[in-house]
Write a protein that holds these residues in place. Structure first.
Motif, PDB file in Angstrom:
ATOM      1  N   MET A   4       0.844  -1.193   0.000  1.00  0.00           N
ATOM      2  CA  MET A   4       0.000   0.000   0.000  1.00  0.00           C
ATOM      3  C   MET A   4       0.890   1.258   0.000  1.00  0.00           C
ATOM      4  SD  MET A   4      -3.064   0.332   2.701  1.00  0.00           S
ATOM      5  CE  MET A   4      -3.633   1.890   3.279  1.00  0.00           C
ATOM      6  N   ALA A   5       1.981   1.195   0.782  1.00  0.00           N
ATOM      7  CA  ALA A   5       2.906   2.330   0.843  1.00  0.00           C
ATOM      8  C   ALA A   5       3.604   2.520  -0.503  1.00  0.00           C
ATOM      9  CB  ALA A   5       3.937   2.095   1.942  1.00  0.00           C
ATOM     10  N   ASP A   6       4.062   1.424  -1.130  1.00  0.00           N
ATOM     11  CA  ASP A   6       4.727   1.528  -2.438  1.00  0.00           C
ATOM     12  C   ASP A   6       3.779   2.101  -3.475  1.00  0.00           C
ATOM     13  OD1 ASP A   6       7.015   0.499  -1.376  1.00  0.00           O
ATOM     14  OD2 ASP A   6       6.651  -1.554  -2.068  1.00  0.00           O
ATOM     15  N   PHE A   7       2.525   1.687  -3.388  1.00  0.00           N
ATOM     16  CA  PHE A   7       1.534   2.194  -4.330  1.00  0.00           C
ATOM     17  C   PHE A   7       1.345   3.708  -4.148  1.00  0.00           C
ATOM     18  CE2 PHE A   7      -2.755   3.588  -5.243  1.00  0.00           C
ATOM     19  CZ  PHE A   7      -2.864   3.229  -6.575  1.00  0.00           C
ATOM     20  N   ALA A   8       1.212   4.142  -2.894  1.00  0.00           N
ATOM     21  CA  ALA A   8       1.016   5.574  -2.615  1.00  0.00           C
ATOM     22  C   ALA A   8       2.236   6.375  -3.085  1.00  0.00           C
ATOM     23  CB  ALA A   8       0.762   5.787  -1.127  1.00  0.00           C
ATOM     24  N   LYS A   9       3.435   5.797  -2.904  1.00  0.00           N
ATOM     25  CA  LYS A   9       4.674   6.456  -3.325  1.00  0.00           C
ATOM     26  C   LYS A   9       4.637   6.690  -4.842  1.00  0.00           C
ATOM     27  CE  LYS A   9       9.606   5.995  -2.340  1.00  0.00           C
ATOM     28  NZ  LYS A   9      10.408   5.465  -3.437  1.00  0.00           N
ATOM     29  N   LYS A  10       4.161   5.674  -5.552  1.00  0.00           N
ATOM     30  CA  LYS A  10       4.048   5.776  -7.008  1.00  0.00           C
ATOM     31  C   LYS A  10       3.079   6.901  -7.389  1.00  0.00           C
ATOM     32  CE  LYS A  10       2.559   2.557 -10.530  1.00  0.00           C
ATOM     33  NZ  LYS A  10       2.160   1.165 -10.696  1.00  0.00           N
ATOM     34  N   ALA A  11       1.981   6.996  -6.651  1.00  0.00           N
ATOM     35  CA  ALA A  11       0.989   8.044  -6.931  1.00  0.00           C
ATOM     36  C   ALA A  11       1.592   9.432  -6.718  1.00  0.00           C
ATOM     37  CB  ALA A  11      -0.241   7.852  -6.040  1.00  0.00           C
ATOM     38  N   PHE A  12       2.394   9.577  -5.639  1.00  0.00           N
ATOM     39  CA  PHE A  12       3.046  10.872  -5.381  1.00  0.00           C
ATOM     40  C   PHE A  12       4.093  11.168  -6.458  1.00  0.00           C
ATOM     41  CE2 PHE A  12       1.727  10.160  -0.830  1.00  0.00           C
ATOM     42  CZ  PHE A  12       0.959  11.316  -0.718  1.00  0.00           C
TER      43      PHE A  12
END
Ligand SMILES: [Zn+2]
Length: 288
Positions: A22-30
């Protein structure tokens, strides 16, 4: 207050405690600028997320003005985006989840962040403010949203008898608010029916209970996450992937081992809110 970059760091750190994916996904979004969050004149507050399954991306549109509530909104919208992302590989018909689970991943993400800000609070004043912000959510879910449900129920009942006049609708709205706020307010919003977008989405009646449902459902998931530890991530993703393939009762039974038809699960969520209220009352004693 949190600058946008501080909010991003804070969200990533705390998402990671529950789910590195979930954190890696959010990082990608940022990093890929999927989020349009500039606070500029004429732009309304609030947030919105849309999924682009063809390109396997999401977009978030929100107004970020450094408040702790907006850190929660940002986490909320990233929760929606994560929910979509775990469904991207599934067939189209298994991606279209129903309203009642639409707010599950978002409120769960929001809860992670709201609880984390509270744990990081160093002063009593900070703690009181953060608890207040967190409890406003509960007030929205159990009172504001509940009023909308009572209103829509009485509206549809009256509509079966014929046309409903604006005067009647206004009266229904006030009565619904008085009931759900237990007569606790000094003024009400009689024209809320005209001001709130959700009442006009005519292909989705009762666009209100999914919020309260999702709120309590995600609290159950949060409790489950705290008890599961590291094995939680895979189980959580499996749950999200089944959201468009089974009823909510089956979903909860299969992935959380709980029976949604019994009051216990729901009561456990409400008890978590009651604990916050007790803490708030203790902390504010000296100010009363
Ligand atoms: Zn949402």
């Amino acid at each position: 207050t949190y600058s946008f970059d501080e909010a991003a760091d804070f969200i990533l750190t705390n998402f990671r405690k529950f789910s590195p994916k979930m954190a890696d996904f959010a990082k990608k979004a940022f990093e890929n600028s999927w989020i349009e969050a500039e606070d500029r004149p004429g732009k309304r507050p609030g947030g919105y997320c849309t999924s682009l399954p063809e390109t396997k991306e999401s977009r978030i549109f929100m107004t970020y003005s450094n408040s702790v509530n907006e850190v929660a909104t940002l986490a909320h919208e990233l929760g929606h985006a994560f929910h979509s992302s775990v469904l991207w590989e599934l067939p189209e018909l298994n991606r279209n989840y129903a309203m009642n689970v639409a707010e599950t991943a978002s409120t769960f993400a929001e809860l992670i962040v709201a609880d984390a800000t509270l744990k990081e609070a160093t002063t009593k004043e900070e703690k009181i403010n953060l608890l207040d912000a967190k409890m406003q959510n509960a007030i929205a879910m159990f009172m504001n949203i509940h009023a909308r449900f009572i209103f829509e129920n009485s509206f549809y009942q009256a509509r079966q008898e014929g046309l409903v006049s604006p005067a009647q609708i206004t009266e229904m709205m006030t009565a619904a608010q008085k009931e759900s706020y237990a007569d606790g307010l000094s003024s009400y919003h009689p024209h809320f029916w005209a001001a709130k977008l959700h009442f006009f989405i005519d292909d989705v009646p009762f666009y209100n209970f999914p919020y309260t449902f999702g709120y309590l459902f995600s609290m159950g998931i949060y409790a489950f996450a705290n008890q599961k530890g590291a094995s939680f991530e895979e189980e959580y993703i499996a749950l999200l992937q089944d959201t468009a393939s089974m009823t909510t009762e089956e979903l909860a039974q299969k992935h959380l081992g709980v029976d949604l038809t019994k009051p216990d699960f729901w009561q456990a969520g409400i008890d978590m809110v009651l604990q916050d209220i007790d803490t708030f009352m203790e902390l504010t004693e000296e100010y009363v």
